[in-house]
Design a protein around this motif. Structure first.
Motif, PDB file in Angstrom:
ATOM      1  N   THR A  56       1.647  58.204 -60.993  1.00  0.00           N
ATOM      2  CA  THR A  56       2.387  57.474 -59.961  1.00  0.00           C
ATOM      3  C   THR A  56       3.756  57.041 -60.481  1.00  0.00           C
ATOM      4  N   TYR A  57       3.775  56.520 -61.695  1.00  0.00           N
ATOM      5  CA  TYR A  57       5.041  56.107 -62.309  1.00  0.00           C
ATOM      6  C   TYR A  57       5.985  57.309 -62.468  1.00  0.00           C
ATOM      7  N   GLY A  58       5.471  58.412 -62.973  1.00  0.00           N
ATOM      8  CA  GLY A  58       6.300  59.596 -63.178  1.00  0.00           C
ATOM      9  C   GLY A  58       6.841  60.159 -61.880  1.00  0.00           C
ATOM     10  N   LEU A  59       6.008  60.188 -60.849  1.00  0.00           N
ATOM     11  CA  LEU A  59       6.456  60.678 -59.554  1.00  0.00           C
ATOM     12  C   LEU A  59       7.543  59.777 -58.981  1.00  0.00           C
ATOM     13  N   TRP A  60       7.359  58.478 -59.108  1.00  0.00           N
ATOM     14  CA  TRP A  60       8.363  57.521 -58.635  1.00  0.00           C
ATOM     15  C   TRP A  60       9.691  57.720 -59.378  1.00  0.00           C
ATOM     16  N   GLN A  61       9.629  57.911 -60.688  1.00  0.00           N
ATOM     17  CA  GLN A  61      10.839  58.129 -61.474  1.00  0.00           C
ATOM     18  C   GLN A  61      11.522  59.448 -61.108  1.00  0.00           C
ATOM     19  N   LEU A  62      10.734  60.499 -60.861  1.00  0.00           N
ATOM     20  CA  LEU A  62      11.314  61.788 -60.468  1.00  0.00           C
ATOM     21  C   LEU A  62      11.994  61.699 -59.104  1.00  0.00           C
ATOM     22  N   ILE A  63      11.400  60.958 -58.187  1.00  0.00           N
ATOM     23  CA  ILE A  63      12.026  60.765 -56.876  1.00  0.00           C
ATOM     24  C   ILE A  63      13.347  60.008 -57.032  1.00  0.00           C
ATOM     25  N   ASN A  64      13.351  58.967 -57.850  1.00  0.00           N
ATOM     26  CA  ASN A  64      14.594  58.232 -58.100  1.00  0.00           C
ATOM     27  C   ASN A  64      15.645  59.119 -58.751  1.00  0.00           C
ATOM     28  N   LEU A  65      15.231  59.972 -59.669  1.00  0.00           N
ATOM     29  CA  LEU A  65      16.159  60.889 -60.328  1.00  0.00           C
ATOM     30  C   LEU A  65      16.739  61.871 -59.316  1.00  0.00           C
ATOM     31  N   ALA A  66      15.909  62.381 -58.430  1.00  0.00           N
ATOM     32  CA  ALA A  66      16.386  63.322 -57.411  1.00  0.00           C
ATOM     33  C   ALA A  66      17.358  62.643 -56.446  1.00  0.00           C
ATOM     34  N   LYS A  67      17.085  61.402 -56.097  1.00  0.00           N
ATOM     35  CA  LYS A  67      17.998  60.674 -55.209  1.00  0.00           C
ATOM     36  C   LYS A  67      19.348  60.457 -55.865  1.00  0.00           C
ATOM     37  N   GLN A  68      19.364  60.219 -57.166  1.00  0.00           N
ATOM     38  CA  GLN A  68      20.625  60.027 -57.880  1.00  0.00           C
ATOM     39  C   GLN A  68      21.397  61.329 -57.995  1.00  0.00           C
ATOM     40  N   ARG A  69      20.700  62.451 -58.058  1.00  0.00           N
ATOM     41  CA  ARG A  69      21.349  63.743 -58.244  1.00  0.00           C
ATOM     42  C   ARG A  69      21.899  64.314 -56.944  1.00  0.00           C
ATOM     43  N   GLU A  70      21.401  63.894 -55.781  1.00  0.00           N
ATOM     44  CA  GLU A  70      21.795  64.493 -54.515  1.00  0.00           C
ATOM     45  C   GLU A  70      23.295  64.485 -54.247  1.00  0.00           C
ATOM     46  N   PRO A  71      24.014  63.378 -54.380  1.00  0.00           N
ATOM     47  CA  PRO A  71      25.441  63.390 -54.036  1.00  0.00           C
ATOM     48  C   PRO A  71      26.287  64.302 -54.919  1.00  0.00           C
ATOM     49  N   SER A  72      25.868  64.554 -56.139  1.00  0.00           N
ATOM     50  CA  SER A  72      26.682  65.361 -57.036  1.00  0.00           C
ATOM     51  C   SER A  72      26.445  66.856 -56.858  1.00  0.00           C
ATOM     52  N   GLN A  73      25.465  67.242 -56.029  1.00  0.00           N
ATOM     53  CA  GLN A  73      25.189  68.657 -55.810  1.00  0.00           C
ATOM     54  C   GLN A  73      26.259  69.245 -54.896  1.00  0.00           C
ATOM     55  N   PRO A  74      26.788  70.427 -55.225  1.00  0.00           N
ATOM     56  CA  PRO A  74      27.800  71.043 -54.364  1.00  0.00           C
ATOM     57  C   PRO A  74      27.170  71.510 -53.054  1.00  0.00           C
ATOM     58  N   ASN A  75      27.959  71.518 -52.018  1.00  0.00           N
ATOM     59  CA  ASN A  75      27.501  71.987 -50.716  1.00  0.00           C
ATOM     60  C   ASN A  75      27.694  73.491 -50.664  1.00  0.00           C
ATOM     61  N   ASN A  76      26.609  74.238 -50.708  1.00  0.00           N
ATOM     62  CA  ASN A  76      26.678  75.704 -50.753  1.00  0.00           C
ATOM     63  C   ASN A  76      27.219  76.297 -49.464  1.00  0.00           C
ATOM     64  N   GLU A  77      27.065  75.636 -48.325  1.00  0.00           N
ATOM     65  CA  GLU A  77      27.566  76.163 -47.070  1.00  0.00           C
ATOM     66  C   GLU A  77      29.086  76.209 -47.064  1.00  0.00           C
ATOM     67  N   GLN A  78      29.728  75.198 -47.643  1.00  0.00           N
ATOM     68  CA  GLN A  78      31.180  75.171 -47.693  1.00  0.00           C
ATOM     69  C   GLN A  78      31.713  76.184 -48.699  1.00  0.00           C
ATOM     70  N   ASP A  79      30.955  76.417 -49.776  1.00  0.00           N
ATOM     71  CA  ASP A  79      31.386  77.393 -50.775  1.00  0.00           C
ATOM     72  C   ASP A  79      31.335  78.816 -50.235  1.00  0.00           C
ATOM     73  N   ALA A  80      30.436  79.082 -49.299  1.00  0.00           N
ATOM     74  CA  ALA A  80      30.265  80.444 -48.758  1.00  0.00           C
ATOM     75  C   ALA A  80      31.412  80.827 -47.843  1.00  0.00           C
ATOM     76  N   GLU A  81      32.100  79.852 -47.238  1.00  0.00           N
ATOM     77  CA  GLU A  81      33.182  80.162 -46.289  1.00  0.00           C
ATOM     78  C   GLU A  81      34.401  80.621 -46.948  1.00  0.00           C
TER      79      GLU A  81
END
Length: 81
Positions: A56-81
């Motif tokens: 449970t702790y590990g899953l919670w930490q992984l979810i928090n890590l994924a939430k922190q990483r979301e804004p820094s991910q490039p938008n692939n739809e804009q790159d394709a244009e």
């Protein structure tokens, strides 16, 4: 160039260290439960509780890590244009 490479390496090191700490946080409660079961003779009860807590702790930490990483991910739809 060197500044961007250093920041990439620093980000990779930070992510790797976070993943290792999550893995340790998932395993330690289970092994602690195993040790306590041996000392108290309580069967696998504390082992299962420890691994459930660690999972449970590990899953919670992984979810928090994924939430922190979301804004820094490039938008692939804009790159394709």
């Amino acid at each position: 160039m060197a500044g961007s490479r250093r920041s990439t390496i620093a980000r990779a090191h930070r992510l790797a260290s976070r993943c290792v700490s999550i893995a340790i946080g998932m395993l330690v409660p289970g092994f602690l439960g195993y040790w306590l079961d041996g000392r108290l003779g309580s069967g696998p009860v504390l082992l299962l509780l420890g691994f459930a807590f660690g999972f449970t702790y590990g899953l919670w930490q992984l979810i928090n890590l994924a939430k922190q990483r979301e804004p820094s991910q490039p938008n692939n739809e804009q790159d394709a244009e």
